[in-house]
Design a protein around this motif. Structure first.
Motif, PDB file in Angstrom:
ATOM      1  N   ALA A   1       0.817  -1.209   0.000  1.00 12.83           N
ATOM      2  CA  ALA A   1       0.000   0.000   0.000  1.00 12.83           C
ATOM      3  C   ALA A   1       0.854   1.265   0.000  1.00 12.83           C
ATOM      4  CB  ALA A   1      -0.930   0.007   1.217  1.00 12.83           C
ATOM      5  N   ARG A   2       2.141   1.143   0.284  1.00 11.89           N
ATOM      6  CA  ARG A   2       3.025   2.309   0.318  1.00 11.89           C
ATOM      7  C   ARG A   2       3.481   2.659  -1.103  1.00 11.89           C
ATOM      8  NH1 ARG A   2       4.162   3.358   5.848  1.00 11.89           N
ATOM      9  NH2 ARG A   2       5.387   5.128   5.166  1.00 11.89           N
ATOM     10  N   ASP A   3       3.680   3.947  -1.337  1.00  7.03           N
ATOM     11  CA  ASP A   3       4.078   4.446  -2.656  1.00  7.03           C
ATOM     12  C   ASP A   3       5.572   4.208  -2.871  1.00  7.03           C
ATOM     13  OD1 ASP A   3       4.498   5.828  -4.998  1.00  7.03           O
ATOM     14  OD2 ASP A   3       4.199   7.818  -4.111  1.00  7.03           O
ATOM     15  N   ALA A   4       5.912   3.249  -3.709  1.00  8.49           N
ATOM     16  CA  ALA A   4       7.317   2.903  -3.970  1.00  8.49           C
ATOM     17  C   ALA A   4       8.014   3.939  -4.837  1.00  8.49           C
ATOM     18  CB  ALA A   4       7.405   1.529  -4.630  1.00  8.49           C
ATOM     19  N   ALA A   5       7.272   4.850  -5.457  1.00  4.13           N
ATOM     20  CA  ALA A   5       7.863   5.870  -6.316  1.00  4.13           C
ATOM     21  C   ALA A   5       8.396   7.064  -5.516  1.00  4.13           C
ATOM     22  CB  ALA A   5       6.855   6.356  -7.343  1.00  4.13           C
ATOM     23  N   THR A   6       8.075   7.123  -4.228  1.00  3.23           N
ATOM     24  CA  THR A   6       8.541   8.207  -3.369  1.00  3.23           C
ATOM     25  C   THR A   6       9.407   7.615  -2.265  1.00  3.23           C
ATOM     26  OG1 THR A   6       6.467   9.378  -3.785  1.00  3.23           O
ATOM     27  CG2 THR A   6       7.818  10.181  -1.974  1.00  3.23           C
ATOM     28  N   VAL A   7      10.624   8.120  -2.139  1.00  2.58           N
ATOM     29  CA  VAL A   7      11.560   7.626  -1.129  1.00  2.58           C
ATOM     30  C   VAL A   7      11.986   8.793  -0.251  1.00  2.58           C
ATOM     31  CG1 VAL A   7      13.811   6.560  -0.717  1.00  2.58           C
ATOM     32  CG2 VAL A   7      12.386   5.764  -2.613  1.00  2.58           C
ATOM     33  N   CYS A   8      11.776   8.648   1.036  1.00  2.00           N
ATOM     34  CA  CYS A   8      12.167   9.660   2.018  1.00  2.00           C
ATOM     35  C   CYS A   8      13.497   9.238   2.642  1.00  2.00           C
ATOM     36  CB  CYS A   8      11.085   9.781   3.082  1.00  2.00           C
ATOM     37  SG  CYS A   8      11.396  11.075   4.288  1.00  2.00           S
ATOM     38  N   VAL A   9      14.513  10.079   2.493  1.00  2.00           N
ATOM     39  CA  VAL A   9      15.853   9.774   2.997  1.00  2.00           C
ATOM     40  C   VAL A   9      16.026  10.394   4.376  1.00  2.00           C
ATOM     41  CG1 VAL A   9      18.333  10.047   2.588  1.00  2.00           C
ATOM     42  CG2 VAL A   9      16.780   9.672   0.658  1.00  2.00           C
ATOM     43  N   VAL A  10      16.347   9.549   5.346  1.00  2.00           N
ATOM     44  CA  VAL A  10      16.566  10.000   6.721  1.00  2.00           C
ATOM     45  C   VAL A  10      17.948   9.569   7.186  1.00  2.00           C
ATOM     46  CG1 VAL A  10      14.108   9.995   7.321  1.00  2.00           C
ATOM     47  CG2 VAL A  10      15.478   7.939   7.711  1.00  2.00           C
ATOM     48  N   ALA A  11      18.428  10.206   8.232  1.00  2.00           N
ATOM     49  CA  ALA A  11      19.774   9.906   8.725  1.00  2.00           C
ATOM     50  C   ALA A  11      19.809   8.634   9.556  1.00  2.00           C
ATOM     51  CB  ALA A  11      20.302  11.085   9.542  1.00  2.00           C
ATOM     52  N   GLU A  12      18.818   8.429  10.417  1.00  2.00           N
ATOM     53  CA  GLU A  12      18.857   7.333  11.386  1.00  2.00           C
ATOM     54  C   GLU A  12      17.532   6.579  11.427  1.00  2.00           C
ATOM     55  OE1 GLU A  12      21.554   6.479  12.896  1.00  2.00           O
ATOM     56  OE2 GLU A  12      22.797   8.267  12.623  1.00  2.00           O
ATOM     57  N   PRO A  13      17.539   5.316  11.861  1.00  2.00           N
ATOM     58  CA  PRO A  13      16.286   4.562  11.984  1.00  2.00           C
ATOM     59  C   PRO A  13      15.253   5.242  12.870  1.00  2.00           C
ATOM     60  CG  PRO A  13      18.151   3.071  12.108  1.00  2.00           C
ATOM     61  CD  PRO A  13      18.718   4.469  12.117  1.00  2.00           C
ATOM     62  N   ARG A  14      15.683   5.937  13.904  1.00  3.12           N
ATOM     63  CA  ARG A  14      14.713   6.604  14.791  1.00  3.12           C
ATOM     64  C   ARG A  14      13.939   7.697  14.061  1.00  3.12           C
ATOM     65  NH1 ARG A  14      19.772   8.055  17.172  1.00  3.12           N
ATOM     66  NH2 ARG A  14      20.374  10.145  16.552  1.00  3.12           N
ATOM     67  N   ASP A  15      14.513   8.236  12.964  1.00  2.00           N
ATOM     68  CA  ASP A  15      13.812   9.253  12.183  1.00  2.00           C
ATOM     69  C   ASP A  15      12.634   8.655  11.418  1.00  2.00           C
ATOM     70  OD1 ASP A  15      15.712  11.082  13.099  1.00  2.00           O
ATOM     71  OD2 ASP A  15      17.010  10.780  11.359  1.00  2.00           O
TER      72      ASP A  15
ATOM     73  N   GLN B   1       8.045   5.203   0.769  1.00  4.81           N
ATOM     74  CA  GLN B   1       9.053   4.344   1.372  1.00  4.81           C
ATOM     75  C   GLN B   1      10.196   5.195   1.923  1.00  4.81           C
ATOM     76  OE1 GLN B   1      10.100   1.265  -1.453  1.00  4.81           O
ATOM     77  NE2 GLN B   1       8.245   0.133  -0.991  1.00  4.81           N
ATOM     78  N   TYR B   2      11.145   4.532   2.565  1.00  4.24           N
ATOM     79  CA  TYR B   2      12.250   5.224   3.219  1.00  4.24           C
ATOM     80  C   TYR B   2      13.588   4.722   2.706  1.00  4.24           C
ATOM     81  CZ  TYR B   2       8.845   6.807   6.674  1.00  4.24           C
ATOM     82  OH  TYR B   2       7.772   7.389   7.291  1.00  4.24           O
ATOM     83  N   HIS B   3      14.612   5.524   3.003  1.00  4.96           N
ATOM     84  CA  HIS B   3      15.998   5.073   2.870  1.00  4.96           C
ATOM     85  C   HIS B   3      16.759   5.650   4.066  1.00  4.96           C
ATOM     86  CE1 HIS B   3      19.491   3.453   0.824  1.00  4.96           C
ATOM     87  NE2 HIS B   3      20.132   4.454   1.402  1.00  4.96           N
ATOM     88  N   VAL B   4      17.402   4.782   4.837  1.00  6.91           N
ATOM     89  CA  VAL B   4      18.117   5.193   6.045  1.00  6.91           C
ATOM     90  C   VAL B   4      19.613   5.231   5.753  1.00  6.91           C
ATOM     91  CG1 VAL B   4      18.534   4.692   8.478  1.00  6.91           C
ATOM     92  CG2 VAL B   4      16.311   4.139   7.459  1.00  6.91           C
ATOM     93  N   LEU B   5      20.219   6.392   5.981  1.00  4.82           N
ATOM     94  CA  LEU B   5      21.643   6.577   5.700  1.00  4.82           C
ATOM     95  C   LEU B   5      22.551   6.027   6.804  1.00  4.82           C
ATOM     96  CD1 LEU B   5      21.494  10.257   4.390  1.00  4.82           C
ATOM     97  CD2 LEU B   5      21.818   8.189   3.014  1.00  4.82           C
ATOM     98  N   HIS B   6      22.039   5.912   8.014  1.00  2.00           N
ATOM     99  CA  HIS B   6      22.840   5.515   9.185  1.00  2.00           C
ATOM    100  C   HIS B   6      23.964   6.516   9.433  1.00  2.00           C
ATOM    101  CE1 HIS B   6      20.877   1.683  10.055  1.00  2.00           C
ATOM    102  NE2 HIS B   6      20.698   1.610   8.747  1.00  2.00           N
ATOM    103  N   GLY B   7      23.609   7.784   9.405  1.00  4.77           N
ATOM    104  CA  GLY B   7      24.564   8.847   9.691  1.00  4.77           C
ATOM    105  C   GLY B   7      24.443   9.969   8.692  1.00  4.77           C
ATOM    106  N   VAL B   8      25.249  10.996   8.893  1.00  2.00           N
ATOM    107  CA  VAL B   8      25.327  12.129   7.978  1.00  2.00           C
ATOM    108  C   VAL B   8      26.789  12.454   7.745  1.00  2.00           C
ATOM    109  CG1 VAL B   8      23.086  13.197   8.508  1.00  2.00           C
ATOM    110  CG2 VAL B   8      25.076  13.741   9.921  1.00  2.00           C
TER     111      VAL B   8
END
Length: 199
Positions: free
Chosen positions: A77-91, A104-111
């Motif tokens: 049900a989530r939109d795979a065409a949109t990816v939100c990039v965050v620094a950490e899993p807690r974000d 959807q998301y992408h986690v960088l695990h840092g900045v």
């Protein structure tokens, strides 16, 4: 000369290595741990070891997962065409609390942090580029914290993504400069998502 036995000092040293835990807080935690029945301590130690052994990075978004792919990436049900990039899993957890974001998301695990000796190769930028390069992603939302390192990371990634033909947006500044996503309330996060802008 130390007031405590070497085993206690050793434990205090280990707790003090945790982020945000100073020596006094570490000592309080150690005294609490030592006051508990051995069964509770065994459970606690088992939970730590169990989590470290079973939790790994999701093959898609790099968030923590107990399987190869996390539940958020498996959600059709989530939109795979949109990816939100965050620094950490807690974000991810902070943005999910807003109940506004359905992609959807992408986690960088840092900045990127030159002072902290963290460069682009130390975070999950390559995985993001590979993911976007496969196609199917139309927008990447940069949701790193609005501080110096978060801004530098967002601009660096935006520059790498532009040749791939995706829209790159940034969360609006409903979030105060220097703050962190995990401390923002749901309304502020929802407004920041709604007011995102192109980089």
């Amino acid at each position: 000369m130390s007031t405590f036995p070497p085993a206690v000092e050793n434990l205090i040293d280990h707790f003090a290595r945790l982020p945000g835990i100073g020596r006094k807080s570490a000592a309080r935690l150690v005294f609490y741990v030592l006051s508990q029945p051995i069964e509770k301590i065994d459970d606690f130690a088992g939970a730590l070891v169990g989590a470290r052994r079973s939790v790994r990075s999701c093959a898609v978004c790099q968030n923590w997962s107990e399987g190869d792919v996390c539940p958020l990436c498996q959600d059709v049900a989530r939109d795979a065409a949109t990816v939100c990039v965050v620094a950490e899993p807690r974000d991810v957890a902070a943005l999910e609390r807003s109940r506004e974001y359905k992609g959807q998301y992408h986690v960088l695990h840092g900045v990127i942090s030159p002072l902290g000796q963290i460069g682009p190769d130390d975070i999950r930028v390559k995985e993001l580029l590979t993911r976007v390069g496969k196609g199917g992603v139309g927008e990447v939302i940069m949701a790193t914290n609005p501080d110096t390192e978060g801004e530098a990371t967002a601009l660096y990634i935006a520059r790498l993504l532009r040749p791939l033909g995706v829209a790159v947006t940034r969360l609006a500044y409903g979030l105060p400069m220097g703050s962190h996503l995990e401390y923002a309330d749901e309304v502020t996060l929802a407004r920041a998502l709604a007011g995102r802008r192109a980089l």
